[in-house]
Design a protein around this motif. Structure first.
Motif, mmCIF file in Angstrom:
data_model
loop_
_atom_site.group_PDB
_atom_site.id
_atom_site.type_symbol
_atom_site.label_atom_id
_atom_site.label_comp_id
_atom_site.label_asym_id
_atom_site.label_seq_id
_atom_site.Cartn_x
_atom_site.Cartn_y
_atom_site.Cartn_z
ATOM 1 N N VAL A 25 0.846 -1.207 0.000
ATOM 2 C CA VAL A 25 0.000 0.000 0.000
ATOM 3 C C VAL A 25 0.874 1.247 0.000
ATOM 4 C CG1 VAL A 25 -1.650 1.349 1.337
ATOM 5 C CG2 VAL A 25 -1.966 -1.122 1.096
ATOM 6 N N ALA A 26 1.897 1.251 0.850
ATOM 7 C CA ALA A 26 2.765 2.423 0.947
ATOM 8 C C ALA A 26 3.526 2.663 -0.346
ATOM 9 C CB ALA A 26 3.736 2.251 2.117
ATOM 10 N N VAL A 27 4.109 1.593 -0.912
ATOM 11 C CA VAL A 27 4.933 1.747 -2.103
ATOM 12 C C VAL A 27 4.086 2.069 -3.337
ATOM 13 C CG1 VAL A 27 6.497 0.539 -3.678
ATOM 14 C CG2 VAL A 27 6.780 0.302 -1.203
ATOM 15 N N LEU A 28 2.976 1.366 -3.501
ATOM 16 C CA LEU A 28 2.147 1.595 -4.683
ATOM 17 C C LEU A 28 1.462 2.963 -4.652
ATOM 18 C CD1 LEU A 28 0.530 -1.943 -5.110
ATOM 19 C CD2 LEU A 28 2.388 -0.920 -6.453
ATOM 20 N N SER A 29 1.288 3.528 -3.476
ATOM 21 C CA SER A 29 0.658 4.844 -3.378
ATOM 22 C C SER A 29 1.676 5.985 -3.358
ATOM 23 C CB SER A 29 -0.204 4.914 -2.117
ATOM 24 O OG SER A 29 0.583 4.738 -0.946
ATOM 25 N N ASP A 30 2.956 5.667 -3.416
ATOM 26 C CA ASP A 30 3.987 6.695 -3.448
ATOM 27 C C ASP A 30 3.845 7.507 -4.736
ATOM 28 O OD1 ASP A 30 6.255 8.253 -3.456
ATOM 29 O OD2 ASP A 30 7.672 6.598 -3.205
ATOM 30 N N VAL A 33 17.537 6.508 -8.400
ATOM 31 C CA VAL A 33 16.359 7.304 -8.767
ATOM 32 C C VAL A 33 15.411 7.276 -7.576
ATOM 33 C CG1 VAL A 33 14.436 7.581 -10.365
ATOM 34 C CG2 VAL A 33 16.626 6.689 -11.203
ATOM 35 N N PRO A 34 15.267 8.375 -6.822
ATOM 36 C CA PRO A 34 14.409 8.368 -5.625
ATOM 37 C C PRO A 34 12.990 7.921 -5.946
ATOM 38 C CG PRO A 34 15.735 10.372 -5.715
ATOM 39 C CD PRO A 34 15.910 9.683 -7.039
ATOM 40 N N GLY A 35 12.475 6.995 -5.156
ATOM 41 C CA GLY A 35 11.113 6.506 -5.340
ATOM 42 C C GLY A 35 10.997 5.326 -6.274
ATOM 43 N N ALA A 77 11.171 3.954 3.518
ATOM 44 C CA ALA A 77 11.651 5.199 2.938
ATOM 45 C C ALA A 77 10.494 6.120 2.560
ATOM 46 C CB ALA A 77 12.498 4.891 1.704
ATOM 47 N N VAL A 78 9.377 5.537 2.134
ATOM 48 C CA VAL A 78 8.192 6.349 1.821
ATOM 49 C C VAL A 78 7.640 6.998 3.081
ATOM 50 C CG1 VAL A 78 5.805 6.275 1.013
ATOM 51 C CG2 VAL A 78 7.590 5.031 -0.239
ATOM 52 N N ASN A 79 7.553 6.205 4.130
ATOM 53 C CA ASN A 79 6.976 6.708 5.374
ATOM 54 C C ASN A 79 7.911 7.640 6.130
ATOM 55 O OD1 ASN A 79 4.567 5.243 5.034
ATOM 56 N ND2 ASN A 79 5.524 3.382 5.849
ATOM 57 N N ASP A 80 9.223 7.451 5.939
ATOM 58 C CA ASP A 80 10.218 8.277 6.612
ATOM 59 C C ASP A 80 11.371 8.523 5.637
ATOM 60 O OD1 ASP A 80 11.983 9.606 8.201
ATOM 61 O OD2 ASP A 80 12.404 7.919 9.539
ATOM 62 N N PRO A 81 11.319 9.615 4.885
ATOM 63 C CA PRO A 81 12.355 9.875 3.875
ATOM 64 C C PRO A 81 13.765 9.913 4.448
ATOM 65 C CG PRO A 81 10.494 11.391 3.620
ATOM 66 C CD PRO A 81 10.288 10.665 4.919
#
Length: 469
Positions: free
Chosen positions: A49-54, A296-298, A463-467
């Motif tokens: 959920v976190a990665v696909l919604s980034d 490549v960030p993200g 990394a998505v939740n805490d850059p």
């Protein structure tokens, strides 16, 4: 009252999972629509959920895939490791395949190759002396991938070895790989007997210098074009390099004769007698291409898969040089002579960089004859390639498969797609003997550990939740 067309249409049952339900309904004349659906890998739901919604993910993956497929690797030199990798080899260090590992955890083939390197470089008097010195930490062990290089099987690189030097003419990156020794009892499979060391010394004194002079005469060779042509001729560029080696020979042979007329016959005989000679140049080309897609960030795209004989590791574009690992599996395949599964070491080598770049197991549909080397049927090779489109982000514009209507090979493994579908990358590989000194015992297919891809996905989610993580 008007009846909905949906309610008045003939009924059908949607089935998924095990085929028992579909078979039972079909036997009762019930119309079914089978759906190939699989649950995500265990423990990945929240991370998915976190990665696909980034919001960065789509553009980041498009950029990473575009960089990889736009790379134009050229063979520009053949140079000694001490010259081009001197800093990485400083202090008596050796490079090796796969993620970081210590002598204590090293497998038999890796230990055998390290012993051979100690003997080759004159840093030990015999096998026992080499083992003692390695156990005492006299040689630091460093992953090839962390120093712009790749190594097949054990992947051990020492200062006197000659390296293919490949430059990405699109992005400017450089990548290196040692020269291929051939099959059987060779250093990369963990053998270190007198015949192995004699061959390596010949490669140092004759093969390397002759190839360096020949390539200086020909100028850079376009490896992207050569790989594309070899795919049309039945190679998949990991365990089948027969066409690619022949093409490379055609490019270099005249220059070899002119550069060293007195040694040309032995050099060309060695290259021509080793159908895998191109593999190492192809690995460096794949490394140059995948390195172009790093940082490549993200991005959730895999830029390296590698094994050290104990661990299987992956690196992801958006997570820098971090390794995510799981236990290396034992390949399932065909064995040489009297060898069998009991003799096999867990999977080893950086050669999975070919799969990472859309070749090898991902291109098996282009090389139906590969099944005679790794096992299975032709239909299995086609099925393997088709399944890889489910977990990749792009199709390579230059690397095309005639048997699939010249469709581009699947490229750009996405850890999110791996986790969501449960489909793991297909890898074909050589099999090293588990006992140091044995050499090659077979070839086959191996399934990477899901654990490595799950760990990478969790790293992306963090990394998505805490850059700043």
């Amino acid at each position: 009252m008007t009846v909905s067309p949906f309610l008045s249409a003939p009924s059908r049952v949607v089935t998924t999972g095990a085929g028992l339900l579909d078979e039972s309904l079909t036997a009762q004349a019930v119309a079914t629509t089978p759906v190939d659906w699989r649950p995500p890998l265990p423990g990945t739901a929240e991370a998915l959920v976190a990665v696909l919604s980034d919001p960065r993910r789509q553009a980041a993956n498009e950029l990473a895939a575009r960089r990889l497929t736009a790379a134009r690797p050229h063979l520009v030199g053949v140079r000694r490791a001490s010259e081009v990798l001197g800093e990485a080899l400083a202090g008596g260090a050796f490079l090796h395949a796969g993620p970081p590992i210590t002598w204590e955890r090293a497998s038999g083939p890796l230990r055998g190759a390290l012993i051979g390197a100690m003997l080759l470089e004159g840093r030990a008097g015999d096998e026992r002396d080499a083992e003692r010195r390695l156990a005492a930490g006299e040689a630091a062990l460093r992953p090839c991938h962390e120093h712009g290089a790749v190594g097949p099987m054990a992947g051990v690189v020492s200062p006197s070895m000659w390296m293919f030097e490949v430059r990405d003419e699109e992005h400017g990156g450089l990548a290196y790989c040692s020269l291929n020794e051939g099959l059987g009892k060779v250093l990369r499979y963990g053998a270190y007997g007198p015949e192995v060391l004699e061959r390596l010394r010949w490669m140092d004194e004759v093969l390397g210098p002759v190839l360096a002079a020949a390539l200086a005469a020909t100028g850079p060779l376009d490896l992207r074009a050569l790989v594309a042509q070899a795919l049309q001729m039945g190679d998949e560029l990991h365990n089948r390099n027969r066409a690619a080696t022949s093409l490379l020979l055609r490019e270099l042979a005249p220059a070899v004769v002119e550069a060293a007329p007195g040694r040309a016959a032995e050099v060309l005989r060695f290259m021509g007698g080793n159908d895998h000679f191109f593999l190492n140049a192809g690995m460096a080309a794949a490394k140059a291409a995948t390195d172009a897609a790093r940082d490549v960030p993200g991005s959730s795209m895999v830029v390296a898969m590698a094994r050290n004989g104990t661990d299987f590791g992956v690196q992801v574009s958006g997570l820098g040089g971090r390794w995510f690992t799981g236990p290396a599996g034992v390949p399932d395949g065909l064995y040489l002579g009297s060898y069998g599964p009991q003799d096999a070491n867990p999977d080893i080598g950086d050669s999975t960089i070919t799969e990472t770049a859309g070749l090898g197991g991902f291109a098996m549909a282009a090389a139906p004859a590969i099944v005679r080397f790794v096992g299975g049927e032709v239909a299995d090779a086609v099925r393997a390639t088709r399944s890889m489109y489910e977990i990749t982000l792009a199709e390579h514009p230059a690397y095309q498969i005639p048997g699939l209507g010249f469709r581009g090979t699947p490229v750009g493994i996405d850890v999110a797609l791996v986790a969501r579908t449960g489909v793991l990358p297909v890898v074909n590989t050589g099999i090293a003997g588990r006992v140091a000194g044995t050499g090659q015992v077979g070839a086959g297919l191996v399934e990477p550990p899901a654990q490595a891809f799950v760990a990478a996905l969790l790293g992306l989610a963090a990394a998505v939740n805490d850059p700043n993580s």
